[in-house]
Design an enzyme around this catalytic site. Structure first.
Site, mmCIF file in Angstrom:
data_model
loop_
_atom_site.group_PDB
_atom_site.id
_atom_site.type_symbol
_atom_site.label_atom_id
_atom_site.label_comp_id
_atom_site.label_asym_id
_atom_site.label_seq_id
_atom_site.Cartn_x
_atom_site.Cartn_y
_atom_site.Cartn_z
ATOM 1 N N THR A 1 0.820 -1.209 0.000
ATOM 2 C CA THR A 1 0.000 0.000 0.000
ATOM 3 C C THR A 1 0.853 1.256 0.000
ATOM 4 O OG1 THR A 1 -1.494 1.315 1.381
ATOM 5 C CG2 THR A 1 -0.073 -0.191 2.529
ATOM 6 N N TYR B 1 -1.863 0.271 9.955
ATOM 7 C CA TYR B 1 -2.102 -0.418 8.685
ATOM 8 C C TYR B 1 -0.847 -0.360 7.810
ATOM 9 C CZ TYR B 1 -3.682 -1.096 3.892
ATOM 10 O OH TYR B 1 -3.782 -1.512 2.592
#
Ligand code: UDP
Length: 327
Positions: free
Chosen positions: A118, A142
């Site tokens: 990501t 995250y």
């Protein structure tokens, strides 16, 4: 010989779109998914094994039975705000479960790995657009969980030169299968485009804009929104690259341009033809001001040619899906 590819999280949003393309490209996708957020009906083009990556016995059996030539690993928790509130869930799900998978791959002699990373690994990049060489400085759990896995993969590839991986750093994925078969289907999404589309449909009474004091052209955060089918195509290219002997590497997947939250909201109103209430709220913890990809590397090395670099098209496919959902 069957060209089997094991797809973890293949019943989820991105995984299901990749499974469709894998089948179209002559691969045999086998999905493993715990259906915590995925849907049985999303697996239209391959076998589904319902199970969890914490179950190494199951993983061993699956590798023994299907002997995949590669693993694509989508199964993960993916929401920044949730990761800030519940970091242990993110480290457990995204790091520990990936370790299980890699350990069983090692035992089984499977050497090709494609990882869903990501843009959140960059944190607040010093330069925009951000290149793959920028330092990894995540600002939320995250992003930290994904950066940790990237480091594990890098170390593993050093220890075992036969093990090769591609990590794709996704920017903001949105939209739905242009043919209308697949789309986003989590119960209470926090991602902007799907949230705005569902607000336009009437599922929520208002849309909040989180932060209007960022150093951007209209004060709201900038993101590089890409269509899920273009992202899926990048996975097929990454797979072919590894299968033809490509070396381990990391690629951004974005379009290299950004839209502000306000621009996205205006576009959703225009494309859907619906007005809805918008309120300005404080910044959301863990959000960087801007994330836009530098994308020459994936184009050059993998030959990626995105087809849907069009915000209105992205929103239209998400809207069509929301109006005609199959699951
Ligand atoms: N955002 C917003 N309202 C929402 C959802 C998101 O203002 O209802 C903002 C969010 O704060 C961020 C941007 O939209 O600045 C993109 O957030 P999203 O959750 O879609 O993706 P992320 O970049 O966090 O992965």
């Amino acid at each position: 010989m069957k060209k089997t590819v094991l797809v973890t999280g293949g019943a989820g949003y991105i995984g299901s779109h990749v499974v469709k393309l894998l089948k179209q490209e002559g691969f045999e996708p086998v999905v493993i998914d715990n259906l915590s957020t995925g849907h049985r009906e999303a697996v239209r083009y391959g076998k589904l094994i319902v199970g969890d990556l914490k179950d190494k016995t199951l993983l061993r059996e699956v590798f023994k039975t299907y002997k995949p030539m590669a693993v694509m690993h989508f199964a993960a928790s993916i929401e920044v705000p949730e990761s800030v509130k519940n970091p242990l869930k993110y480290y457990r799900n995204n790091v520990c479960n990936t370790l299980n998978l890699l350990e069983v791959m090692e035992e089984s002699g499977i050497k090709n790995f494609i990882f869903s990373s990501t843009a959140a690994v960059y944190g607040i990049p010093e330069e925009i657009p951000v290149s793959e060489e920028a330092p990894l400085k995540p600002i939320n759990p995250y992003g930290e969980s994904k950066a940790t896995v990237e480091r594990i993969l890098r170390d593993l590839a050093v220890a075992d030169p036969e093990f090769r991986f591609v990590a794709l750093r996704y920017f903001n994925v949105a939209g739905a299968d242009p043919a209308g078969e697949l789309g986003f289907a989590y119960p209470n999404p926090t991602h902007l485009i799907i949230r705005a589309v569902k607000t336009a449909k009437g599922d929520f009474d208002k849309l909040e804009i989180f932060g209007t004091d960022y150093p951007t052209r209209d004060g709201t955060a900038v993101r590089d929104y890409i269509h899920v089918t273009d992202l899926a195509e990048a996975h097929i290219l990454a797979l072919k690259y590894l299968l033809s002997g490509g070396k381990s590497d990391v690629f951004n997947v974005g379009y290299g341009r950004g839209f502000t939250v306000k621009e996205v909201v205006d576009a959703v109103k225009r494309v859907t033809g619906r007005n809805f209430k918008v309120v300005e709220s404080p910044r959301r913890p863990g959000d960087p001001p801007q994330l836009v990809a530098k994308v020459d590397k994936i184009k050059r090395v993998l030959g990626w040619k995105p087809k849907y670099d069009d915000l209105d098209f992205i929103i239209r496919t998400a809207w069509n899906w929301e109006l005609n959902r199959r699951y």
